[in-house]
Write a protein that holds these residues in place. Structure first.
Motif, PDB file in Angstrom:
ATOM      1  N   GLU A 191       4.924 -12.543   3.349  1.00  0.00           N
ATOM      2  CA  GLU A 191       5.787 -11.448   3.783  1.00  0.00           C
ATOM      3  C   GLU A 191       6.778 -11.069   2.676  1.00  0.00           C
ATOM      4  OE1 GLU A 191       5.223 -14.232   5.462  1.00  0.00           O
ATOM      5  OE2 GLU A 191       3.979 -13.460   7.108  1.00  0.00           O
ATOM      6  N   GLU A 192       7.341 -12.075   2.013  1.00  0.00           N
ATOM      7  CA  GLU A 192       8.287 -11.797   0.939  1.00  0.00           C
ATOM      8  C   GLU A 192       7.588 -11.140  -0.249  1.00  0.00           C
ATOM      9  OE1 GLU A 192      11.428 -15.491   1.737  1.00  0.00           O
ATOM     10  OE2 GLU A 192       9.700 -15.745   0.401  1.00  0.00           O
ATOM     11  N   SER A 193       6.371 -11.568  -0.540  1.00  0.00           N
ATOM     12  CA  SER A 193       5.609 -10.955  -1.636  1.00  0.00           C
ATOM     13  C   SER A 193       5.361  -9.487  -1.349  1.00  0.00           C
ATOM     14  CB  SER A 193       4.285 -11.692  -1.828  1.00  0.00           C
ATOM     15  OG  SER A 193       4.488 -13.014  -2.258  1.00  0.00           O
ATOM     16  N   TRP A 194       4.999  -9.179  -0.103  1.00  0.00           N
ATOM     17  CA  TRP A 194       4.743  -7.780   0.256  1.00  0.00           C
ATOM     18  C   TRP A 194       6.039  -6.968   0.211  1.00  0.00           C
ATOM     19  CZ3 TRP A 194       2.318  -3.641   0.071  1.00  0.00           C
ATOM     20  CH2 TRP A 194       2.623  -2.562   0.891  1.00  0.00           C
ATOM     21  N   GLU A 195       7.140  -7.547   0.687  1.00  0.00           N
ATOM     22  CA  GLU A 195       8.420  -6.833   0.662  1.00  0.00           C
ATOM     23  C   GLU A 195       8.816  -6.476  -0.774  1.00  0.00           C
ATOM     24  OE1 GLU A 195      13.139  -7.518   1.844  1.00  0.00           O
ATOM     25  OE2 GLU A 195      11.626  -9.032   2.378  1.00  0.00           O
ATOM     26  N   LEU A 196       8.646  -7.435  -1.686  1.00  0.00           N
ATOM     27  CA  LEU A 196       8.985  -7.191  -3.082  1.00  0.00           C
ATOM     28  C   LEU A 196       8.046  -6.166  -3.703  1.00  0.00           C
ATOM     29  CD1 LEU A 196      10.622  -7.832  -5.607  1.00  0.00           C
ATOM     30  CD2 LEU A 196       9.182  -9.837  -5.986  1.00  0.00           C
ATOM     31  N   LEU A 197       6.757  -6.284  -3.421  1.00  0.00           N
ATOM     32  CA  LEU A 197       5.786  -5.339  -3.971  1.00  0.00           C
ATOM     33  C   LEU A 197       6.068  -3.924  -3.484  1.00  0.00           C
ATOM     34  CD1 LEU A 197       3.041  -5.302  -5.653  1.00  0.00           C
ATOM     35  CD2 LEU A 197       1.921  -5.157  -3.430  1.00  0.00           C
ATOM     36  N   GLU A 198       6.297  -3.772  -2.184  1.00  0.00           N
ATOM     37  CA  GLU A 198       6.564  -2.448  -1.613  1.00  0.00           C
ATOM     38  C   GLU A 198       7.833  -1.854  -2.206  1.00  0.00           C
ATOM     39  OE1 GLU A 198       6.591  -0.495   2.839  1.00  0.00           O
ATOM     40  OE2 GLU A 198       7.687  -2.376   2.532  1.00  0.00           O
ATOM     41  N   LYS A 199       8.840  -2.705  -2.361  1.00  0.00           N
ATOM     42  CA  LYS A 199      10.114  -2.239  -2.903  1.00  0.00           C
ATOM     43  C   LYS A 199       9.963  -1.739  -4.332  1.00  0.00           C
ATOM     44  CE  LYS A 199      14.896  -3.930  -3.314  1.00  0.00           C
ATOM     45  NZ  LYS A 199      15.768  -5.105  -3.144  1.00  0.00           N
ATOM     46  N   LYS A 200       9.178  -2.445  -5.123  1.00  0.00           N
ATOM     47  CA  LYS A 200       8.999  -2.078  -6.525  1.00  0.00           C
ATOM     48  C   LYS A 200       8.116  -0.841  -6.694  1.00  0.00           C
ATOM     49  CE  LYS A 200      11.292  -5.004  -9.083  1.00  0.00           C
ATOM     50  NZ  LYS A 200      12.306  -4.517 -10.040  1.00  0.00           N
ATOM     51  N   VAL A 201       7.065  -0.746  -5.885  1.00  0.00           N
ATOM     52  CA  VAL A 201       6.112   0.364  -6.054  1.00  0.00           C
ATOM     53  C   VAL A 201       6.679   1.662  -5.501  1.00  0.00           C
ATOM     54  CG1 VAL A 201       3.849   1.255  -5.386  1.00  0.00           C
ATOM     55  CG2 VAL A 201       4.099  -1.134  -6.081  1.00  0.00           C
ATOM     56  N   PHE A 202       7.321   1.593  -4.342  1.00  0.00           N
ATOM     57  CA  PHE A 202       7.715   2.820  -3.645  1.00  0.00           C
ATOM     58  C   PHE A 202       9.207   3.108  -3.731  1.00  0.00           C
ATOM     59  CE2 PHE A 202       3.777   1.397  -1.571  1.00  0.00           C
ATOM     60  CZ  PHE A 202       3.000   2.535  -1.739  1.00  0.00           C
ATOM     61  N   ARG A 203       9.959   2.275  -4.454  1.00  0.00           N
ATOM     62  CA  ARG A 203      11.367   2.533  -4.730  1.00  0.00           C
ATOM     63  C   ARG A 203      12.170   2.879  -3.475  1.00  0.00           C
ATOM     64  NH1 ARG A 203      12.215  -0.057  -9.257  1.00  0.00           N
ATOM     65  NH2 ARG A 203      10.542   0.356 -10.707  1.00  0.00           N
ATOM     66  N   GLY A 204      12.069   2.032  -2.466  1.00  0.00           N
ATOM     67  CA  GLY A 204      12.852   2.221  -1.258  1.00  0.00           C
ATOM     68  C   GLY A 204      12.149   2.972  -0.155  1.00  0.00           C
ATOM     69  N   GLU A 205      11.041   3.649  -0.474  1.00  0.00           N
ATOM     70  CA  GLU A 205      10.267   4.352   0.550  1.00  0.00           C
ATOM     71  C   GLU A 205       9.271   3.385   1.189  1.00  0.00           C
ATOM     72  OE1 GLU A 205      10.895   7.451   1.373  1.00  0.00           O
ATOM     73  OE2 GLU A 205      12.442   7.675  -0.190  1.00  0.00           O
ATOM     74  N   SER A 206       8.764   3.763   2.344  1.00  0.00           N
ATOM     75  CA  SER A 206       7.773   2.939   3.027  1.00  0.00           C
ATOM     76  C   SER A 206       6.380   3.218   2.486  1.00  0.00           C
ATOM     77  CB  SER A 206       7.800   3.212   4.534  1.00  0.00           C
ATOM     78  OG  SER A 206       9.053   2.851   5.080  1.00  0.00           O
ATOM     79  N   CYS A 207       5.529   2.215   2.546  1.00  0.00           N
ATOM     80  CA  CYS A 207       4.142   2.369   2.099  1.00  0.00           C
ATOM     81  C   CYS A 207       3.386   3.253   3.075  1.00  0.00           C
ATOM     82  CB  CYS A 207       3.489   0.989   2.022  1.00  0.00           C
ATOM     83  SG  CYS A 207       1.732   1.029   1.608  1.00  0.00           S
ATOM     84  N   PRO A 208       2.605   4.238   2.591  1.00  0.00           N
ATOM     85  CA  PRO A 208       1.777   5.061   3.482  1.00  0.00           C
ATOM     86  C   PRO A 208       0.794   4.196   4.256  1.00  0.00           C
ATOM     87  CG  PRO A 208       1.884   6.017   1.274  1.00  0.00           C
ATOM     88  CD  PRO A 208       2.483   4.650   1.174  1.00  0.00           C
ATOM     89  N   PRO A 209       0.486   4.551   5.502  1.00  0.00           N
ATOM     90  CA  PRO A 209      -0.400   3.725   6.340  1.00  0.00           C
ATOM     91  C   PRO A 209      -1.767   3.455   5.712  1.00  0.00           C
ATOM     92  CG  PRO A 209       0.724   5.372   7.668  1.00  0.00           C
ATOM     93  CD  PRO A 209       1.043   5.699   6.253  1.00  0.00           C
ATOM     94  N   ASP A 210      -2.315   4.453   4.975  1.00  0.00           N
ATOM     95  CA  ASP A 210      -3.655   4.278   4.424  1.00  0.00           C
ATOM     96  C   ASP A 210      -3.699   3.283   3.259  1.00  0.00           C
ATOM     97  OD1 ASP A 210      -2.113   6.207   3.025  1.00  0.00           O
ATOM     98  OD2 ASP A 210      -3.907   6.912   1.982  1.00  0.00           O
ATOM     99  N   LEU A 211      -2.523   2.901   2.750  1.00  0.00           N
ATOM    100  CA  LEU A 211      -2.476   1.927   1.654  1.00  0.00           C
ATOM    101  C   LEU A 211      -1.981   0.560   2.113  1.00  0.00           C
ATOM    102  CD1 LEU A 211      -0.932   4.068  -1.257  1.00  0.00           C
ATOM    103  CD2 LEU A 211      -3.275   3.227  -1.106  1.00  0.00           C
ATOM    104  N   LEU A 212      -1.585   0.462   3.380  1.00  0.00           N
ATOM    105  CA  LEU A 212      -0.921  -0.750   3.852  1.00  0.00           C
ATOM    106  C   LEU A 212      -1.818  -1.982   3.749  1.00  0.00           C
ATOM    107  CD1 LEU A 212       1.575  -2.017   5.031  1.00  0.00           C
ATOM    108  CD2 LEU A 212       0.765  -1.401   7.325  1.00  0.00           C
ATOM    109  N   GLU A 213      -3.045  -1.886   4.240  1.00  0.00           N
ATOM    110  CA  GLU A 213      -3.936  -3.044   4.231  1.00  0.00           C
ATOM    111  C   GLU A 213      -4.247  -3.488   2.804  1.00  0.00           C
ATOM    112  OE1 GLU A 213      -8.394  -4.438   5.740  1.00  0.00           O
ATOM    113  OE2 GLU A 213      -7.557  -2.532   6.412  1.00  0.00           O
ATOM    114  N   ALA A 214      -4.526  -2.525   1.931  1.00  0.00           N
ATOM    115  CA  ALA A 214      -4.813  -2.856   0.533  1.00  0.00           C
ATOM    116  C   ALA A 214      -3.585  -3.471  -0.138  1.00  0.00           C
ATOM    117  CB  ALA A 214      -5.258  -1.608  -0.227  1.00  0.00           C
ATOM    118  N   GLY A 215      -2.403  -2.927   0.162  1.00  0.00           N
ATOM    119  CA  GLY A 215      -1.174  -3.461  -0.421  1.00  0.00           C
ATOM    120  C   GLY A 215      -0.913  -4.886   0.016  1.00  0.00           C
TER     121      GLY A 215
END
Length: 764
Positions: A191-215
């Motif tokens: 969970e922490e790895s995903w939180e950090l990855l999402e934060k770095k890639v999307f700069r505070g925005e949420s990951c689009p649903p179609d990329l969530l599983e891959a992310g």
């Protein structure tokens, strides 16, 4: 790998205004994902427990974030306020004991006590620390002997002092056990790895649903290593946002073992770099381990080595900043120091990234490390691209009576034309007790960059540099200097000179058409190419159209020098130290300098009381974005001149007076109630002689950061609670009531908006 803003005492650099394009927006994450619980545990170990000196060790494999955690804790306001003395230094595998102790001593004394060459620094440090509650952080210790070497300098006592070390070696941590058990830094959870990855890639925005599983799959296969997460984030952020591409990355990661994962990921990140970024990154690895690389110098060195010429812009400075921004975005380069206005001042490489780059340099034969002297070693000719890093060990070897310059591997002077670049990072390398560096320079005729600012060169320096006609970057510390001695260097782009002589005659400046950056320190300049009427001849021969930055000490603000700026039509930065009273406008026709964005003016403090009326000489060009003023009266007219700058983003005022009534300056009030600084995002007030400050909610409509140091006003204007963009207030060496007013503003913002958007830092 997150970068935290330092809460300690900042560095104020009057001679180096911030760059045109900010490099800070990409590093705006204040919290370190996954480290909150670790930081809380470490802080309890630091503040609670035994009153005796204790040693807290943090250990774990490379890439887990040991340095990041230690830095986060070190900069926490509760830690800053708890300890009397603090110091944080990198030890690394190879270190110099005296150099390290000097650095700790400087931090412990805020660099107020000067160190002489024959001083016993260890004893001086012990004396400073005795009787105080201190915190010393030794980052990246490799062996027990390093602690045995350094620990004796940190006195015992029942004051609650702490030493915190980080190490990648568990046995070292266990050997250093005092009262507290070693702390093993754990991996990130999925969970922490995903939180950090999402934060770095999307700069505070949420990951689009179609990329969530891959992310999620990408994050899972990073195996909990923060270094790997941020490197992968930097890579996929540049990819098309397609699930299939991300799943391919996840599949590649799944096949890599944990031990080799970091190197493989760095290789992948390196392979995805544009071609012009690769030499920029590799070049940084030639600086010493854990070295804080000055950004201003680094960008100019890249330009000198022509790493950025192929980027699609005619402005090399902008191209260099773009390169650094790209490397920061990909997390291959880290921020290691910030200016007071949040611009990046220093950067560095994670030791794992640096290790990869050094391997790459050797594999690709960019560089051959000099070996210890061996009279039987075989000499062979150079390859097509060679870089030599001149360091202390090489200097000592060259001082050996049997070691000749041609014994350096891969350096055959019959083919010196293949020597494309030579790195001179941390440049306290050469000192007179070993060897005269000028003996080597005469052999390196095609060298492009020389940085020799850390030791005063002998007077024969000019003769030695005569043959270095390919120089693009030259930084010197010499007793005597004349521009005519180097005016034949027609390729020179950057010139930095520190000299102890009385003056320099600059008539030959105009011959150096490619000059872009000039920084002349410690002595005045005399202009001799003027006519009888006291002005420059109007001709193209006195125009330097490439000049971007001009920093100079000891200059008169007279008619001659005011006209000088006209010869730099594309000037972007101007920094002056003025010793006399201005008698002419600094910018007679402000509209001439449409490119000028940064101005730094320092006036002699003993002349400030004669400065009433100066403001009529300071009508600034309209496009200025950064302004630094030292030692003058900020009268109503001066403030209005500044407020007319509708693009001004940062304003730093140091040692000034807001009132011309000298007999009442102790009760000075700086009143900007009816003034609007329309675009100002950063305001710094340092040791201003003022007791009161008045402002309206319209005065600073878009201000983001306020820094006050050594100003004894009682409160911040209450109207600051109505600034919607305000995110940070830093107070240092201020009276308690000022901190109370800052917290009142913070509470009012929370009550009005429901958001905890303002961060207040108070440092005593």
């Amino acid at each position: 790998m997150e970068v935290l803003e330092t809460c300690g005492k900042g560095t104020l650099s009057a001679g180096e205004p911030s760059t045109k394009r900010s490099l800070t927006s990409i590093y705006d994450d204040d919290e370190v994902v996954g480290f909150e619980k670790h930081a809380e545990i470490i802080m309890k170990k630091l503040i609670r427990g035994t009153k005796e000196r204790d040693l807290i060790s943090i250990f774990g494999m490379p890439g887990l974030g040991k340095t990041t955690l230690a830095t986060k804790v070190y900069n926490n306001p509760s830690i800053v306020n708890y300890f009397d003395v603090k110091s944080l230094c990198a030890v690394s595998q190879a270190y110099n004991r005296r150099t390290l102790l000097v650095e700790i001593f400087k931090q412990a004394t805020n660099d107020k006590i000067k160190i002489k060459e024959d001083d016993d620094v260890a004893d001086m440090l012990r004396r400073v620390l005795i009787g105080k509650r201190y915190l010393i952080v030794l980052d990246d210790i490799w062996d027990v002997e390093a602690w045995d070497d350094l620990g004796i300098c940190f006195p015992q006592g029942e004051y609650g002092s702490r030493v915190m070390v980080t190490t990648r070696i568990e046995q070292v941590a266990k050997h250093l056990l005092h009262h507290s058990d070693p702390y093993s830094l754990s991996f990130l959870t999925s969970e922490e790895s995903w939180e950090l990855l999402e934060k770095k890639v999307f700069r505070g925005e949420s990951c689009p649903p179609d990329l969530l599983e891959a992310g999620l799959q990408v994050a899972q296969h990073c195996k909990g290593l923060p270094l790997v997460v941020v490197l992968i984030a930097g890579m996929i952020a540049k990819m098309d946002k397609e699930a299939s591409l991300w799943l391919k990355v996840a599949s590649d990661l799944s096949s890599i073992g944990l031990g080799e994962q970091s190197m493989k990921v760095i290789q992948s990140s390196y392979d995805h770099l544009e071609d012009h970024l690769k030499p920029c990154l590799l070049y940084m690895a030639l600086f010493p381990e854990d070295h804080k690389i000055p950004v201003n110098d680094l960008l100019k060195l890249w330009m000198a080595e022509e790493f950025v010429l192929n980027v699609e812009t005619e402005n090399m400075e902008e191209a260099s900043r773009n390169c650094l921004s790209d490397l920061l975005n990909r997390s291959l380069v880290m921020v290691s120091g910030m200016r007071i206005n949040c611009d990046v001042q220093y950067c560095s490489l994670h030791d794992v990234v640096r290790e990869f780059c050094l391997r790459k340099l050797t594999e690709d034969k960019y560089m051959q490390l000099p070996m210890p002297y061996n009279p039987y070693q075989h000499l062979y000719s150079t390859e097509s691209r060679l870089c030599i890093y001149i360091h202390d060990d090489l200097v000592k070897q060259l001082d050996h009576p049997d070691y000749k310059l041609d014994k350096i591997l891969m350096l055959d002077f019959k083919e010196t034309n293949s020597l494309e670049f030579i790195a001179h990072p941390k440049l306290n390398t050469w000192n007179n007790q070993y060897w005269n560096p000028l003996d080597l320079l005469v052999k390196l005729r095609f060298v492009r960059a020389l940085h020799l600012m850390d030791v005063e060169l002998p007077d024969s320096w000019a003769t030695a540099i005569q043959s270095l006609t390919e120089l693009r970057y030259l930084a010197l510390y010499v007793r005597q200097f004349e521009l005519e001695w180097i005016s034949h260097l027609h390729n020179l782009q950057t010139l930095q000179v520190k000299s102890s002589n009385k003056s320099i005659r600059a008539a030959t400046l105009w011959e150096m058409k490619k000059l872009r950056h000039v920084n002349i320190d410690s002595f005045p300049v005399v202009w001799e190419d003027i006519n009888d009427e006291g002005s420059f001849e109007e001709s193209s021969t006195t125009m330097l159209e490439n000049m971007k930055t001009f920093h100079i000490c000891d200059i008169r603000l007279d008619n001659v020098n005011a006209r000088l700026w006209w010869r730099f039509p594309n000037l972007e930065e101007l920094s002056l130290k003025v010793e006399d009273e201005p008698k002419f406008p600094l910018f007679p026709i402000p509209e001439v300098h449409t490119h000028l964005q940064s101005v730094s003016l320092m006036f002699s403090f003993n002349k400030v009381f004669n400065s009433v009326g100066w403001e009529r000489y300071f009508v600034f060009p309209s496009n200025i974005r950064h302004l630094f003023l030292f030692s003058c009266f900020f009268t109503e007219d001066m403030v209005l001149n500044i407020a007319r700058l509708k693009k001004l983003e940062s304003l730093t005022l140091l040692m000034g007076f807001p009132d011309v009534r000298l007999q009442t300056f102790r009760s000075c009030c700086w009143d900007v109630t009816n003034v609007e600084f329309a675009a100002l995002k950063y305001l710094g007030l340092f040791f201003m002689q003022m007791k009161e400050w008045k402002a309206s909610e319209e005065s600073f409509p878009v201000l983001e950061k306020l820094v006050i140091n050594g100003v004894f006003i009682k409160e911040i204007p209450p109207s600051f609670a109505d600034i919607p963009t305000l995110t940070r207030i830093e107070l240092t060496n201020c009276i308690d009531s000022l901190g109370v007013s800052a917290m009142n503003i913070k509470r009012e913002i929370e009550e009005n908006t429901g958001c905890d958007s303002l961060h207040v830092v108070v440092v005593k």
